[in-house]
Write a protein that holds these residues in place. Sequence first.
Motif, PDB file in Angstrom:
ATOM      1  N   PHE A  96       0.831  -1.203   0.000  1.00  0.00           N
ATOM      2  CA  PHE A  96       0.000   0.000   0.000  1.00  0.00           C
ATOM      3  C   PHE A  96       0.864   1.250   0.000  1.00  0.00           C
ATOM      4  O   PHE A  96       1.674   1.469   0.893  1.00  0.00           O
ATOM      5  CB  PHE A  96      -0.940  -0.005   1.211  1.00  0.00           C
ATOM      6  CG  PHE A  96      -1.999  -1.061   1.111  1.00  0.00           C
ATOM      7  CD1 PHE A  96      -3.152  -0.846   0.370  1.00  0.00           C
ATOM      8  CD2 PHE A  96      -1.818  -2.292   1.728  1.00  0.00           C
ATOM      9  CE1 PHE A  96      -4.126  -1.833   0.264  1.00  0.00           C
ATOM     10  CE2 PHE A  96      -2.787  -3.286   1.628  1.00  0.00           C
ATOM     11  CZ  PHE A  96      -3.947  -3.047   0.894  1.00  0.00           C
ATOM     12  N   LYS A  97       0.678   2.048  -1.037  1.00  0.00           N
ATOM     13  CA  LYS A  97       1.424   3.295  -1.202  1.00  0.00           C
ATOM     14  C   LYS A  97       0.505   4.462  -0.888  1.00  0.00           C
ATOM     15  O   LYS A  97      -0.640   4.276  -0.476  1.00  0.00           O
ATOM     16  CB  LYS A  97       1.912   3.405  -2.646  1.00  0.00           C
ATOM     17  CG  LYS A  97       2.611   2.165  -3.164  1.00  0.00           C
ATOM     18  CD  LYS A  97       4.001   2.062  -2.614  1.00  0.00           C
ATOM     19  CE  LYS A  97       4.721   0.852  -3.183  1.00  0.00           C
ATOM     20  NZ  LYS A  97       6.035   0.686  -2.600  1.00  0.00           N
ATOM     21  N   GLN A  98       0.986   5.681  -1.195  1.00  0.00           N
ATOM     22  CA  GLN A  98       0.092   6.827  -1.085  1.00  0.00           C
ATOM     23  C   GLN A  98      -1.143   6.548  -1.925  1.00  0.00           C
ATOM     24  O   GLN A  98      -1.014   6.118  -3.064  1.00  0.00           O
ATOM     25  CB  GLN A  98       0.794   8.054  -1.631  1.00  0.00           C
ATOM     26  CG  GLN A  98       1.632   8.752  -0.609  1.00  0.00           C
ATOM     27  CD  GLN A  98       2.055  10.129  -1.075  1.00  0.00           C
ATOM     28  OE1 GLN A  98       1.409  10.743  -1.902  1.00  0.00           O
ATOM     29  NE2 GLN A  98       3.160  10.590  -0.541  1.00  0.00           N
ATOM     30  N   PRO A  99      -2.316   6.807  -1.378  1.00  0.00           N
ATOM     31  CA  PRO A  99      -3.539   6.480  -2.111  1.00  0.00           C
ATOM     32  C   PRO A  99      -3.614   7.207  -3.459  1.00  0.00           C
ATOM     33  O   PRO A  99      -3.208   8.363  -3.568  1.00  0.00           O
ATOM     34  CB  PRO A  99      -4.648   6.965  -1.181  1.00  0.00           C
ATOM     35  CG  PRO A  99      -4.022   7.110   0.159  1.00  0.00           C
ATOM     36  CD  PRO A  99      -2.576   7.381  -0.056  1.00  0.00           C
ATOM     37  N   THR A 100      -4.119   6.502  -4.458  1.00  0.00           N
ATOM     38  CA  THR A 100      -4.344   7.118  -5.771  1.00  0.00           C
ATOM     39  C   THR A 100      -5.612   7.965  -5.713  1.00  0.00           C
ATOM     40  O   THR A 100      -6.372   7.908  -4.735  1.00  0.00           O
ATOM     41  CB  THR A 100      -4.557   6.028  -6.836  1.00  0.00           C
ATOM     42  OG1 THR A 100      -5.753   5.300  -6.485  1.00  0.00           O
ATOM     43  CG2 THR A 100      -3.379   5.060  -6.882  1.00  0.00           C
ATOM     44  N   ARG A 101      -5.851   8.700  -6.784  1.00  0.00           N
ATOM     45  CA  ARG A 101      -7.082   9.508  -6.827  1.00  0.00           C
ATOM     46  C   ARG A 101      -8.313   8.622  -6.732  1.00  0.00           C
ATOM     47  O   ARG A 101      -9.290   8.959  -6.073  1.00  0.00           O
ATOM     48  CB  ARG A 101      -7.122  10.329  -8.119  1.00  0.00           C
ATOM     49  CG  ARG A 101      -6.296  11.587  -8.005  1.00  0.00           C
ATOM     50  CD  ARG A 101      -6.241  12.332  -9.311  1.00  0.00           C
ATOM     51  NE  ARG A 101      -7.573  12.786  -9.741  1.00  0.00           N
ATOM     52  CZ  ARG A 101      -7.763  13.519 -10.829  1.00  0.00           C
ATOM     53  NH1 ARG A 101      -6.742  13.862 -11.578  1.00  0.00           N
ATOM     54  NH2 ARG A 101      -8.974  13.910 -11.159  1.00  0.00           N
ATOM     55  N   TRP A 110     -11.730   0.943   1.467  1.00  0.00           N
ATOM     56  CA  TRP A 110     -12.081   0.308   0.182  1.00  0.00           C
ATOM     57  C   TRP A 110     -10.905  -0.427  -0.455  1.00  0.00           C
ATOM     58  O   TRP A 110     -11.013  -1.588  -0.847  1.00  0.00           O
ATOM     59  CB  TRP A 110     -12.622   1.385  -0.771  1.00  0.00           C
ATOM     60  CG  TRP A 110     -12.984   0.896  -2.137  1.00  0.00           C
ATOM     61  CD1 TRP A 110     -14.079   0.159  -2.491  1.00  0.00           C
ATOM     62  CD2 TRP A 110     -12.260   1.136  -3.358  1.00  0.00           C
ATOM     63  NE1 TRP A 110     -14.083  -0.065  -3.856  1.00  0.00           N
ATOM     64  CE2 TRP A 110     -12.983   0.519  -4.405  1.00  0.00           C
ATOM     65  CE3 TRP A 110     -11.076   1.824  -3.666  1.00  0.00           C
ATOM     66  CZ2 TRP A 110     -12.556   0.562  -5.738  1.00  0.00           C
ATOM     67  CZ3 TRP A 110     -10.657   1.866  -4.992  1.00  0.00           C
ATOM     68  CH2 TRP A 110     -11.391   1.236  -6.008  1.00  0.00           C
ATOM     69  N   ARG A 111      -9.759   0.228  -0.519  1.00  0.00           N
ATOM     70  CA  ARG A 111      -8.645  -0.410  -1.236  1.00  0.00           C
ATOM     71  C   ARG A 111      -8.153  -1.655  -0.502  1.00  0.00           C
ATOM     72  O   ARG A 111      -7.635  -2.580  -1.113  1.00  0.00           O
ATOM     73  CB  ARG A 111      -7.498   0.579  -1.467  1.00  0.00           C
ATOM     74  CG  ARG A 111      -6.807   1.088  -0.206  1.00  0.00           C
ATOM     75  CD  ARG A 111      -5.632   1.976  -0.596  1.00  0.00           C
ATOM     76  NE  ARG A 111      -4.865   2.438   0.547  1.00  0.00           N
ATOM     77  CZ  ARG A 111      -3.642   2.934   0.453  1.00  0.00           C
ATOM     78  NH1 ARG A 111      -3.051   3.023  -0.727  1.00  0.00           N
ATOM     79  NH2 ARG A 111      -3.012   3.346   1.528  1.00  0.00           N
ATOM     80  N   CYS A 112      -8.324  -1.665   0.829  1.00  0.00           N
ATOM     81  CA  CYS A 112      -7.929  -2.853   1.585  1.00  0.00           C
ATOM     82  C   CYS A 112      -8.900  -4.001   1.336  1.00  0.00           C
ATOM     83  O   CYS A 112      -8.493  -5.161   1.248  1.00  0.00           O
ATOM     84  CB  CYS A 112      -7.860  -2.537   3.069  1.00  0.00           C
ATOM     85  SG  CYS A 112      -6.575  -1.356   3.426  1.00  0.00           S
ATOM     86  N   GLN A 113     -10.168  -3.652   1.229  1.00  0.00           N
ATOM     87  CA  GLN A 113     -11.152  -4.709   0.950  1.00  0.00           C
ATOM     88  C   GLN A 113     -10.883  -5.379  -0.391  1.00  0.00           C
ATOM     89  O   GLN A 113     -10.990  -6.592  -0.523  1.00  0.00           O
ATOM     90  CB  GLN A 113     -12.571  -4.140   0.994  1.00  0.00           C
ATOM     91  CG  GLN A 113     -13.064  -4.063   2.429  1.00  0.00           C
ATOM     92  CD  GLN A 113     -14.195  -3.093   2.636  1.00  0.00           C
ATOM     93  OE1 GLN A 113     -14.405  -2.177   1.839  1.00  0.00           O
ATOM     94  NE2 GLN A 113     -14.930  -3.260   3.715  1.00  0.00           N
ATOM     95  N   ARG A 127       2.377  -2.686   4.521  1.00  0.00           N
ATOM     96  CA  ARG A 127       1.579  -1.535   4.933  1.00  0.00           C
ATOM     97  C   ARG A 127       0.110  -1.922   4.726  1.00  0.00           C
ATOM     98  O   ARG A 127      -0.172  -2.931   4.101  1.00  0.00           O
ATOM     99  CB  ARG A 127       1.918  -0.251   4.187  1.00  0.00           C
ATOM    100  CG  ARG A 127       3.377   0.175   4.328  1.00  0.00           C
ATOM    101  CD  ARG A 127       3.590   1.542   3.709  1.00  0.00           C
ATOM    102  NE  ARG A 127       4.980   1.891   3.601  1.00  0.00           N
ATOM    103  CZ  ARG A 127       5.686   2.490   4.556  1.00  0.00           C
ATOM    104  NH1 ARG A 127       5.097   2.821   5.686  1.00  0.00           N
ATOM    105  NH2 ARG A 127       6.951   2.782   4.390  1.00  0.00           N
ATOM    106  N   SER A 128      -0.793  -1.091   5.228  1.00  0.00           N
ATOM    107  CA  SER A 128      -2.167  -1.579   5.325  1.00  0.00           C
ATOM    108  C   SER A 128      -3.127  -0.441   5.646  1.00  0.00           C
ATOM    109  O   SER A 128      -2.748   0.734   5.554  1.00  0.00           O
ATOM    110  CB  SER A 128      -2.225  -2.598   6.475  1.00  0.00           C
ATOM    111  OG  SER A 128      -1.954  -1.904   7.702  1.00  0.00           O
ATOM    112  N   HIS A 129      -4.318  -0.815   6.076  1.00  0.00           N
ATOM    113  CA  HIS A 129      -5.290   0.179   6.555  1.00  0.00           C
ATOM    114  C   HIS A 129      -4.754   0.947   7.761  1.00  0.00           C
ATOM    115  O   HIS A 129      -5.282   2.009   8.087  1.00  0.00           O
ATOM    116  CB  HIS A 129      -6.632  -0.478   6.873  1.00  0.00           C
ATOM    117  CG  HIS A 129      -6.555  -1.780   7.620  1.00  0.00           C
ATOM    118  ND1 HIS A 129      -5.864  -2.873   7.168  1.00  0.00           N
ATOM    119  CD2 HIS A 129      -7.095  -2.146   8.811  1.00  0.00           C
ATOM    120  CE1 HIS A 129      -5.991  -3.863   8.030  1.00  0.00           C
ATOM    121  NE2 HIS A 129      -6.720  -3.446   9.042  1.00  0.00           N
TER     122      HIS A 129
END
Length: 272
Positions: A96-101, A110-113, A127-129
Amino acid sequence: MIQRYMDLEDRLRVRPKGFRLADHDPEDTMGMDKESSEKQRAKDLERLDALQERLYAEGTRSLLVVLQAMDAAGKDGTIEHVMSGLNPQGVRVTSFKQPTRTELAHDWLWRCQLALPARGEIGIFNRSHYEDVLVVRVHDLVPKNVWSRRYDQIVEFEEHLTENGTTIVKFFLYIDKDEQRERFQARYDDPTKHWKFALGDLEERKRWDDYIAAYEDALSKTSTDAAPWYVIPANHKWFRDLAVASILEATLDDLDPQYPPAEELPEQLVID
Ligand code: AMP
Ligand code: MG
């Protein structure tokens, strides 16, 4: 071996009441030495491989492994060394990096799910939630009244998962500030390691104490029976790998996945 695991699991597990990172020592090797640990780790990895195959064959449950740490504490090395014996077909590693747009346009979980392991799989979160109560908190990326509610949301999210067939185990790889200095320096001095090093890492390093405070809160507020945190002393890479392999092996061993019953087969079958 069982005794050794019980010691490890007992000493490294986060118990929320009065938890302080200062009570843990990143140098700790729990009286073990590198040489004799080699054999033990090899055994753990072999067992891990066999258990993974059964988990995959069983196809009804999954394991989620969360890895969190300061920069250079060895998340990538742990994945490389501890997961190397696993069958890639049953493993999903997500960094998990800096969140995308797109990610920012959704609810923060959401991205973790999307990255959760399916039945039979082992999912590894590099890395994670938890970043959403760590870097996000340290840098005020959202207001306090937003991030401070996330601990309860995490506990509920993880409880939902564990009640629905996903076992969760969470590792905080703990190095001290001096060890990080040495590893940063080594990265800088070796051109083949420059890709791992960014000047921005030094900015994060300045916020070391803020991160420690954020980790203490995150670990103590979200270490539950269902989804425990372990603080892994990580100054010594061999001990880090041994401890993670050992706890993972024991976690899967407790799950005791079974090969599914064979379908009805005829008494005699000669395949031509
Ligand atoms: P690395 O793990 O070195 O590739 O770096 C990934 C970077 O992404 C780290 O600096 C993280 O703090 C950052 N990051 C991960 N998740 C988030 C998030 N939810 N919000 C902001 N930054 C994040
Ligand atoms: Mg980095």
